[in-house]
Write a protein that holds these residues in place. Structure first.
Motif, PDB file in Angstrom:
ATOM      1  N   UNK A  19      -4.183  -6.405 -13.242  1.00 22.67           N
ATOM      2  CA  UNK A  19      -5.487  -6.264 -12.603  1.00 22.67           C
ATOM      3  C   UNK A  19      -5.905  -4.794 -12.529  1.00 22.67           C
ATOM      4  N   UNK A  20      -4.955  -3.941 -12.141  1.00 21.12           N
ATOM      5  CA  UNK A  20      -5.225  -2.497 -12.053  1.00 21.12           C
ATOM      6  C   UNK A  20      -5.615  -1.933 -13.418  1.00 21.12           C
ATOM      7  N   UNK A  21      -4.864  -2.293 -14.446  1.00 22.68           N
ATOM      8  CA  UNK A  21      -5.133  -1.760 -15.788  1.00 22.68           C
ATOM      9  C   UNK A  21      -6.475  -2.239 -16.309  1.00 22.68           C
ATOM     10  N   UNK A  47       5.180  -0.920  -0.807  1.00 22.90           N
ATOM     11  CA  UNK A  47       5.292   0.192   0.150  1.00 22.90           C
ATOM     12  C   UNK A  47       6.318   1.221  -0.301  1.00 22.90           C
ATOM     13  N   UNK A  48       7.267   0.806  -1.138  1.00 23.44           N
ATOM     14  CA  UNK A  48       8.320   1.714  -1.605  1.00 23.44           C
ATOM     15  C   UNK A  48       7.879   2.578  -2.786  1.00 23.44           C
ATOM     16  N   UNK A  49       6.724   2.297  -3.355  1.00 24.03           N
ATOM     17  CA  UNK A  49       6.277   3.015  -4.555  1.00 24.03           C
ATOM     18  C   UNK A  49       5.571   4.315  -4.198  1.00 24.03           C
ATOM     19  N   UNK A  84      -2.094   2.106  -5.559  1.00 24.51           N
ATOM     20  CA  UNK A  84      -0.890   1.504  -4.978  1.00 24.51           C
ATOM     21  C   UNK A  84      -1.200   0.482  -3.888  1.00 24.51           C
ATOM     22  N   UNK A  85      -2.376   0.578  -3.281  1.00 21.73           N
ATOM     23  CA  UNK A  85      -2.752  -0.428  -2.273  1.00 21.73           C
ATOM     24  C   UNK A  85      -2.775  -1.824  -2.879  1.00 21.73           C
ATOM     25  N   UNK A  86      -3.168  -1.908  -4.145  1.00 24.34           N
ATOM     26  CA  UNK A  86      -3.215  -3.213  -4.829  1.00 24.34           C
ATOM     27  C   UNK A  86      -1.798  -3.761  -5.021  1.00 24.34           C
TER      28      UNK A  86
END
Length: 324
Positions: free
Chosen positions: A58-60, A298-300, A286-288
């Motif tokens: 989705x992000x890409x 959350x770890x990213x 990163x929220x996605x």
């Protein structure tokens, strides 16, 4: 009069040429980016890789011009290495230890070395949890001699983790009674008193361990800092962390442990520009990922994206991570 008419016609021709040139530029500016098909290999639909893969696609699609990304369910790490090797996917979720074995032709990839693997990023830890029951009296891996130890399914990443950690303590399989059991089998055997301790490599809290903790007092066996350092020196894909207090019932204190990392892997067929665009899109959204899986997302972070990187980094990813 004839001169005026010729002049007017000249102006009209000139105007039309200018308009034509202007229109051509405008059309060129609107030309869409060339399509990039990006197939993403994840894992089983019930696991962590699958929702994260859908979020990445989705992000890409929303942030990389021309991207046509899709995620597919697979058999996870080992299967995903083979999909990359066969050119059936462009990006794969893989444990960094499995990527290391593939790139170096060891463990389950002995004599099947994959030469062209590259990394994009390490994204979140998959902790090696060493579980026993309080009544068994085991306080250290050093206590494993003569005990019944579930080390993971034969040929699995967990089994390699167990062997390597025990080796750091000077414990060989011949020193104890090894049982090759999967996560679920190890949990059942521990609960039924058929093994004394077991290894589980997974993000915490792990449901299998939570289940045992509802009926028994579970103890997590630590991997002390000096042993972890020796392990990391020999096997650079490990990282150190603490399993926080209260992760499991009656766990009063943090427990030092080691983890492998889930990573995004590609092959050298992914050019630097695409690699850069992928990681830039990921770390800008990163929220996605967090919405797809709260703990893993959350770890990213960009700051930890090279921790435990066990194979050569894609040049575009390297450029992005070196930017301030």
């Amino acid at each position: 009069m004839k001169k005026l008419l010729v002049g007017a016609l000249g102006l009209m021709v000139a105007a039309s040429l200018v308009a034509g040139c202007g229109g051509g530029d405008k059309k060129a500016e609107k030309k869409p980016a060339a399509q990039k098909f990006i197939n993403i290999a994840t894992g089983g639909t019930a696991g962590t890789y699958f929702p994260l893969g859908g979020a990445l696609a989705d992000i890409l699609n929303k942030n990389v011009p021309g991207a046509n990304a899709s995620a597919q369910s697979t058999g996870a790490s080992v299967a995903n290495v083979n999909l990359l090797k066969q050119g059936k996917v462009e990006i794969a979720f893989i444990q960094n230890d499995i990527a290391f074995y593939a790139a170096n032709g060891t463990e389950m990839f002995k004599d099947k070395k994959v030469e062209n693997l590259q990394g994009l990023a390490t994204i979140y830890p998959e902790t090696v949890q060493i579980v026993t029951l309080k009544k068994n009296g085991i306080k250290s891996v050093a206590d494993f001699k003569g005990k019944r130890i579930a080390v993971g399914a034969a040929g699995s990443g967990t089994e390699a983790n167990a062997r390597q950690i025990m080796e750091a303590y000077g414990i060989k399989y011949s020193d104890c009674k090894v049982q090759y059991l999967s996560f679920g089998e190890a949990a059942s055997a521990l609960k039924d008193g058929n093994v004394d301790a077991g290894f589980v490599t997974a993000g915490y809290p792990t449901s299998a361990i939570q289940d045992i903790a509802t009926q028994h007092e579970v103890v997590l066996v630590p991997v002390e800092a000096d042993k972890a350092d020796a392990l990391i020196k020999k096997y650079p894909f490990y990282t150190k962390l603490n399993i926080p207090a209260n992760t499991y019932n009656k766990q009063a204190a943090d427990v030092p442990a080691v983890a492998v990392k889930c990573m995004l892997a590609v092959t050298d067929k992914m050019d630097a520009d695409t690699g850069y665009a992928v990681v830039k899109a990921l770390y800008g959204n990163l929220d996605r990922m967090k919405a797809a899986h709260k703990v893993a997302g959350s770890a990213m972070s960009k700051a930890s994206a090279k921790d435990g990187m066990s194979i050569k980094l894609n040049a575009g990813a390297e450029k992005f991570f070196n930017e301030k």
